[in-house]
Design an enzyme around this catalytic site. Structure first.
Site, PDB file in Angstrom:
ATOM      1  N   CYS A  34       0.838  -1.206   0.000  1.00 41.15           N
ATOM      2  CA  CYS A  34       0.000   0.000   0.000  1.00 41.15           C
ATOM      3  C   CYS A  34       0.880   1.267   0.000  1.00 41.15           C
ATOM      4  CB  CYS A  34      -0.972  -0.051   1.176  1.00 41.15           C
ATOM      5  SG  CYS A  34      -2.399   1.006   0.968  1.00 41.15           S
TER       6      CYS A  34
ATOM      7  N   GLU B  58      -1.191  -8.903   4.929  1.00 43.79           N
ATOM      8  CA  GLU B  58      -1.015  -9.006   6.384  1.00 43.79           C
ATOM      9  C   GLU B  58      -2.324  -8.843   7.140  1.00 43.79           C
ATOM     10  OE1 GLU B  58      -0.606  -6.352   4.687  1.00 43.79           O
ATOM     11  OE2 GLU B  58      -0.889  -4.534   5.870  1.00 43.79           O
TER      12      GLU B  58
ATOM     13  N   HIS C  57      -3.510  -5.768   0.986  1.00 43.72           N
ATOM     14  CA  HIS C  57      -2.876  -6.009   2.281  1.00 43.72           C
ATOM     15  C   HIS C  57      -2.910  -7.487   2.688  1.00 43.72           C
ATOM     16  CE1 HIS C  57      -2.440  -1.826   3.755  1.00 43.72           C
ATOM     17  NE2 HIS C  57      -3.479  -1.585   2.984  1.00 43.72           N
TER      18      HIS C  57
END
Lengths: 232, 79
Positions: free
Chosen positions: A89, A207, A205
């Site tokens: 990002c 994660e 994302h």
């Protein structure tokens, strides 16, 4: 085997640093640690992660100021020596500003901040970042206002020729089309890698998609790929 | 001396903000305007000699104030 060391760069305004830390330490069982943006020492990492957020408030342009920080200058040196670097990002925006990756990220075409899960097609599954990603589309969240990938035609041609387009936005069935493009990115590009295959930038994302309790574990494939590439 | 750096999106780079403003302008009933593009002006002051100030401002614009992948810039000086 000793744990892999993931250095996570923290800027004023980073906000996905703890998500990445949790994903690596608690979920993957590897070693994560923070590198403050003013630090010159990356502390001998196996991999550097530039997390999401709004580095230095994203003033001027997203990622524009972060590239001059001592930690980023060291990250550029690390990457040039073949070190593995991931920008997620805002991290992707920083990598383009720092010239580690080509192109730039523009405002989303609909001008909205988009926060939702999207499907991604992985187009190069031979990388250190992607070797455990399945052929089927994976579901990963996005959360950005400036994720509209742009590059000139010459760069786009090079990206294709060198197999550098890693992720494209697609629908549930894997169709890459206008409807499955959330932000207007050129050719639905969601993530790219540099020519040498050691620096990856992506808007989604992984994660944030690591645990059943959060309803999505497709991000595991991404982090498992990196761990796997070190084991072999 | 006042320096202005005008940063614009290059031709061919889509400007969703410009498009949104254009739509609003049309909705408001304004006619005869098209191709809205939004850029930014960065102003600062300098006490360097004029030529040196322009030279340094250009360096700054190259390195920080603009992203050459998507933007072009122009340096203006007001004495």
């Amino acid at each position: 085997m000793a744990k892999l060391r993931f250095g996570i760069i923290v800027f004023p305004g980073s906000n996905c640093d703890y998500d990445a830390y949790h994903a690596i330490n608690s979920v993957m069982g590897e070693e994560a640690y923070f590198v403050w943006h003013e630090d010159k020492d990356l502390k001998n990492p196996d991999c550097i992660i530039i997390p999401g957020g709004f580095s230095y408030g994203d003033y001027l342009r997203c990622g524009a100021m972060a590239k001059f920080s001592p930690a980023m200058e060291e990250t550029v040196n690390f990457a040039e020596k073949g070190g593995k670097v991931i920008g997620i990002c805002n991290g992707f925006q920083i990598l383009t500003e720092a010239n580690l990756l080509p192109g730039a990220l523009l405002r989303n075409t609909n001008l909205h901040f988009i926060c939702k899960e999207v499907y991604l097609k992985c187009e190069n599954r031979d990388l250190v970042f992607t070797n455990q990603i399945p052929e089927r589309p994976i579901k990963i969240p996005i959360a950005h206002a400036e994720g509209n990938y742009f590059c000139d035609q010459k760069t786009l041609k090079e990206l294709k020729e060198n197999n550098q387009i890693v992720f494209r936005y697609c629908d549930e069935k894997g169709n890459v089309n206008k409807e499955s493009n959330p932000n207007g990115s050129i050719e639905n590009i969601a993530g790219i890698v540099n020519k040498n295959g050691n620096v990856l930038g992506m808007m989604p994302h992984p994660e944030r998609a690591m645990e059943e309790i959060l309803g999505n574990t497709d991000g595991l494939y991404f982090f498992k790929s990196i761990v796997n590439s070190f084991v072999n | 001396m006042k320096i202005q750096v005008l940063v614009r999106l290059k031709n061919g780079v889509l400007d969703p903000q410009g498009k949104a403003v254009e739509k609003s302008a049309l909705k408001m009933g304004f006619e005869g305007f098209k191709n809205f593009r939004i850029g930014k002006i960065i102003e600062f002051e300098s006490n360097l000699p004029k030529n040196k100030a322009i030279e340094e401002a250009k360096k700054l614009a190259d390195k920080l104030l603009s992203n050459p992948v998507i933007e072009s810039y122009e340096v203006k000086v007001e004495e």
